[in-house]
Structure formats: structure tokens, C-alpha cells
Write an enzyme that holds these catalytic residues in place. Structure first.
Site, PDB file in Angstrom:
ATOM      1  N   LYS A 176     -53.777 -33.799 -35.905  1.00 31.67           N
ATOM      2  CA  LYS A 176     -52.831 -33.101 -36.591  1.00 31.67           C
ATOM      3  C   LYS A 176     -52.181 -33.986 -37.707  1.00 31.67           C
ATOM      4  CE  LYS A 176     -51.059 -29.875 -33.032  1.00 31.67           C
ATOM      5  NZ  LYS A 176     -50.080 -29.618 -32.124  1.00 31.67           N
TER       6      LYS A 176
ATOM      7  N   TYR B 274     -52.466 -19.718 -34.477  1.00 28.28           N
ATOM      8  CA  TYR B 274     -51.277 -19.657 -33.247  1.00 28.28           C
ATOM      9  C   TYR B 274     -51.433 -18.056 -32.627  1.00 28.28           C
ATOM     10  CZ  TYR B 274     -50.271 -24.597 -33.444  1.00 28.28           C
ATOM     11  OH  TYR B 274     -50.398 -26.172 -33.557  1.00 28.28           O
TER      12      TYR B 274
ATOM     13  N   ASN C  37     -47.417 -34.000 -31.516  1.00 25.95           N
ATOM     14  CA  ASN C  37     -48.246 -34.347 -30.335  1.00 25.95           C
ATOM     15  C   ASN C  37     -49.646 -34.584 -30.703  1.00 25.95           C
ATOM     16  OD1 ASN C  37     -49.015 -31.969 -30.506  1.00 25.95           O
ATOM     17  ND2 ASN C  37     -48.543 -31.123 -28.686  1.00 25.95           N
TER      18      ASN C  37
ATOM     19  N   HIS D  97     -54.378 -30.798 -31.498  1.00 29.33           N
ATOM     20  CA  HIS D  97     -54.534 -29.324 -30.753  1.00 29.33           C
ATOM     21  C   HIS D  97     -55.849 -29.438 -30.157  1.00 29.33           C
ATOM     22  CE1 HIS D  97     -54.951 -25.119 -30.135  1.00 29.33           C
ATOM     23  NE2 HIS D  97     -56.046 -25.424 -30.685  1.00 29.33           N
TER      24      HIS D  97
ATOM     25  N   GLU E  68     -60.760 -19.781 -32.029  1.00 30.55           N
ATOM     26  CA  GLU E  68     -60.628 -20.787 -32.902  1.00 30.55           C
ATOM     27  C   GLU E  68     -61.580 -21.245 -33.770  1.00 30.55           C
ATOM     28  OE1 GLU E  68     -56.687 -22.035 -30.267  1.00 30.55           O
ATOM     29  OE2 GLU E  68     -58.219 -23.286 -30.480  1.00 30.55           O
TER      30      GLU E  68
END
Ligand code: GDP
Ligand code: MG
Length: 203
Positions: free
Chosen positions: A16, A56, A158, A161, A172
Site C-alpha cells: 500500500k 473491496y 497496515n 493487502h 482480485e
């Protein structure tokens, strides 16, 4: 019908924007390579907000499930959730995720190998860095928490992903990569990890 061999499993990973800025691209790749997984696709980009929303919500239940999970986690900590409506909760999470995930370049990857989905989730660590195990990437490199991200009305940072299941991974990978961007090849290490008889070592 026989099941596919576990070594053919693939999973999808994003470093990310905070991970790229923290200089963690190499560390993430190194940890997945160390365990024996094979990188079969990689690219850097700045994502569009619409592409992030679709990512998402590839699972049609994601809004409800994540909303319910978040409400439950507030209550477990003795806190009052900002709303009792799961969809209202996820609308806020999704808006924050779009801002976060489009704030800078990201690195998208596809990894292949035995139990790739579970192995990568294990090495990556739990979603909230505050409680991710020491020794995982999130546990070792990030200190964010839902308490802090909620206070600042932003997504939790975080770093990574990683797909949560093989079904999620399939969706995905298709969402982020064209088939021609993925490479089928053999790593010499695979013989040592997967060959049933360890043939071919001795002359
Ligand atoms: P992941 O698969 O580990 O990324 O976790 P999920 O798919 O469950 O959640 C996706 C994203 O939703 C996370 O990266 C968070 O940004 C957000 N999220 C999930 N659970 C919570 C929560 O309890 N509170 C808050 N504030 N955000 C959450
Ligand atoms: Mg998830």
C-alpha cells in the site's frame, strides 16, 4: 476429479502507499521469497478510487460482513460504535480506504506456491498492526491501531493487502492483472520443495 496440487495456488498482494513510502517493497518481497513462494506478476501504479471501491466490494457480502465485524469489535472493547447500521459503518471505511489507497503509488503482486493464501496471511500478520504478532511484517514494521485511525477518521495504515481466501484471490487477480501480465515459469527451488522423490540431486 482430482484437486489441483497445492503448489499451484496463487494469491494477490498490494504494498500500500504507506508501505512504498516506508521503503518496505524489498522487505515484503524478501519475506515471501524466503519462505519459497514464486513471484509470477508485479507492477507499480497509482490506483483510481473506483478501482479501489470495486476491489473491496468484489465480494458482495463485504459491506455487511465488515460492518458487522467492526460493530462487534467496538462492543468487545466496551465502546459505542458510531452507528448500529453495518452499511453506514462500511460506507465510512470504504471512503477512507479510497483516500488511503490512492494517496501514492502502490505495488501489485501475484505470488504462487503451496498454500500461498494462508502462508502469505501468516507472514503478513493480522489486520490491525497493534495486535499483529511480533515477527510478522505488520507486527515488526507498523504501529497503527483502529483507535488511532478512528480518532483521525482515516483508514488503518497496515502496509499490505493480501487476499483472504483462494476464491477472493481469483477475483482480485482478475481485477488487477491481465492474463498476459502473469508469467508461467519454473523456479529451480521448486524441485526441492515439491518433487515427491527429490530426484535429480545426485549425478
Ligand atoms: P484484511 O483482509 O486483513 O485487509 O481485513 P478486512 O478485509 O477484514 O478489512 C479490510 C479493511 O477494512 C481493513 O484494512 C481496514 O481498513 C478496514 N477495517 C476492517 N475491520 C475494521 C475495524 O474493526 N475498524 C476499522 N476502523 N476499520 C476496519
Ligand atoms: Mg480482506
Amino acid at each position: 476429479m482430482s484437486n489441483p496440487h497445492p503448489s499451484t495456488e496463487r494469491t494477490f498482494v498490494i504494498v500500500k502507499p504507506d508501505g512504498v513510502q516506508r521503503g518496505l517493497i524489498g522487505e515484503v518481497i524478501k519475506r515471501y521469497e524466503n519462505v519459497g513462494l514464486k513471484l509470477v506478476g508485479i507492477k507499480m501504479m497509482v490506483a483510481e478510487p473506483g478501482h479501489i471501491e470495486q476491489h473491496y466490494t468484489l465480494d458482495p457480502n463485504w459491506r455487511t460482513v465488515t460492518g458487522e465485524k467492526t460493530i462487534e469489535s467496538y462492543k468487545k472493547k466496551g465502546l459505542t460504535p458510531p452507528s448500529e447500521d453495518p452499511l453506514e459503518i462500511t460506507a465510512v471505511i470504504l471512503a477512507n480506504l479510497k483516500t488511503y489507497m490512492t494517496a501514492g503509488p502502490i505495488v501489485c503482486m501475484v505470488w504462487q506456491g503451496a498454500h500461498a493464501v494462508k502462508i502469505i496471511r501468516k507472514i503478513t500478520g493480522g489486520t490491525e498492526p497493534l495486535t499483529s504478532d511480533v515477527g510478522t511484517i505488520r507486527g515488526d514494521y507498523v504501529l497503527d491501531s483502529y483507535q488511532m485511525s478512528d480518532t483521525d477518521n482515516r483508514a488503518v495504515r497496515n502496509v499490505i493487502h493480501a487476499s483472504g481466501s483462494p476464491e477472493e484471490a481469483d477475483m482480485e487477480i482478475k481485477h488487477w492483472f491481465k492474463p498476459s501480465e502473469l508469467v508461467d515459469y519454473r523456479l529451480v527451488n521448486e524441485q526441492i520443495m515439491y518433487d515427491a522423490n527429490l530426484d535429480g540431486i545426485l549425478d
